[in-house]
Design a protein around this motif. Sequence first.
Motif, PDB file in Angstrom:
ATOM      1  N   SER A   8      -7.067 -11.368  -7.088  1.00  0.00           N
ATOM      2  CA  SER A   8      -7.596 -10.299  -7.947  1.00  0.00           C
ATOM      3  C   SER A   8      -6.511  -9.281  -8.268  1.00  0.00           C
ATOM      4  O   SER A   8      -6.394  -8.830  -9.407  1.00  0.00           O
ATOM      5  N   ALA A   9      -5.718  -8.926  -7.269  1.00  0.00           N
ATOM      6  CA  ALA A   9      -4.634  -7.972  -7.490  1.00  0.00           C
ATOM      7  C   ALA A   9      -3.605  -8.544  -8.457  1.00  0.00           C
ATOM      8  O   ALA A   9      -3.105  -7.834  -9.335  1.00  0.00           O
ATOM      9  N   LEU A  10      -3.293  -9.815  -8.322  1.00  0.00           N
ATOM     10  CA  LEU A  10      -2.283 -10.456  -9.171  1.00  0.00           C
ATOM     11  C   LEU A  10      -2.792 -10.729 -10.588  1.00  0.00           C
ATOM     12  O   LEU A  10      -1.988 -11.004 -11.482  1.00  0.00           O
ATOM     13  N   ALA A  11      -4.089 -10.664 -10.791  1.00  0.00           N
ATOM     14  CA  ALA A  11      -4.656 -10.969 -12.108  1.00  0.00           C
ATOM     15  C   ALA A  11      -4.288  -9.932 -13.160  1.00  0.00           C
ATOM     16  O   ALA A  11      -4.301 -10.226 -14.352  1.00  0.00           O
ATOM     17  N   ASN A  12      -3.920  -8.735 -12.735  1.00  0.00           N
ATOM     18  CA  ASN A  12      -3.627  -7.668 -13.678  1.00  0.00           C
ATOM     19  C   ASN A  12      -2.134  -7.642 -14.022  1.00  0.00           C
ATOM     20  O   ASN A  12      -1.290  -7.606 -13.120  1.00  0.00           O
ATOM     21  N   VAL A  43      -0.956   4.531 -12.546  1.00  0.00           N
ATOM     22  CA  VAL A  43      -0.023   3.705 -11.781  1.00  0.00           C
ATOM     23  C   VAL A  43      -0.382   3.768 -10.299  1.00  0.00           C
ATOM     24  O   VAL A  43      -0.360   2.749  -9.604  1.00  0.00           O
ATOM     25  N   SER A  44      -0.751   4.946  -9.818  1.00  0.00           N
ATOM     26  CA  SER A  44      -1.145   5.089  -8.409  1.00  0.00           C
ATOM     27  C   SER A  44      -2.360   4.237  -8.071  1.00  0.00           C
ATOM     28  O   SER A  44      -2.450   3.675  -6.983  1.00  0.00           O
ATOM     29  N   GLU A  45      -3.302   4.144  -9.008  1.00  0.00           N
ATOM     30  CA  GLU A  45      -4.476   3.276  -8.792  1.00  0.00           C
ATOM     31  C   GLU A  45      -4.053   1.822  -8.624  1.00  0.00           C
ATOM     32  O   GLU A  45      -4.557   1.112  -7.753  1.00  0.00           O
ATOM     33  N   HIS A  46      -3.142   1.373  -9.477  1.00  0.00           N
ATOM     34  CA  HIS A  46      -2.655  -0.006  -9.376  1.00  0.00           C
ATOM     35  C   HIS A  46      -1.920  -0.218  -8.048  1.00  0.00           C
ATOM     36  O   HIS A  46      -2.087  -1.255  -7.403  1.00  0.00           O
ATOM     37  N   ALA A  53      -4.368  -5.126  -0.971  1.00  0.00           N
ATOM     38  CA  ALA A  53      -4.150  -6.574  -0.902  1.00  0.00           C
ATOM     39  C   ALA A  53      -2.947  -6.922  -0.025  1.00  0.00           C
ATOM     40  O   ALA A  53      -2.555  -8.083   0.058  1.00  0.00           O
ATOM     41  N   ASN A  54      -2.352  -5.898   0.600  1.00  0.00           N
ATOM     42  CA  ASN A  54      -1.177  -6.073   1.468  1.00  0.00           C
ATOM     43  C   ASN A  54       0.031  -6.627   0.731  1.00  0.00           C
ATOM     44  O   ASN A  54       0.872  -7.294   1.325  1.00  0.00           O
ATOM     45  N   LEU A  55       0.115  -6.361  -0.566  1.00  0.00           N
ATOM     46  CA  LEU A  55       1.253  -6.823  -1.359  1.00  0.00           C
ATOM     47  C   LEU A  55       2.380  -5.796  -1.397  1.00  0.00           C
ATOM     48  O   LEU A  55       3.516  -6.133  -1.715  1.00  0.00           O
TER      49      LEU A  55
END
Length: 104
Positions: A8-12, A43-46, A53-55
């Motif tokens: 989900s995190a990588l989808a954006n 940007v902070s939200e992203h 997601a521990n990325l």
Amino acid sequence: MPPHDVFSALANPVRRRLLDALRDGPRAVNDLVSEFELSRPAVSEHLQVLRQANLVKEEPRGRQRYYHLEPQPLDEVREWLHPFEHYWRARMRSLRDLLDEENP
């Protein structure tokens, strides 16, 4: 964190660009913001999604916050995708064969 959160995190695309910007080392949040046509809160939200997601990990340094890439979840994604690689190779071979037929 469940793997679907990483996907989900990588989808954006903004989050993927943020990860790309962190490949060469830690960066201050203001430095990251300057690369986007987004507000600092956006940007902070992203970055928060990427943290969850521990990325990425966040490191406070005085009044600045620096972000570091955490590659472990990406390795897990790569390992999960690896068995599907032969499908992509087969499709690329088919495309190459089709192009070779059209351009002898």
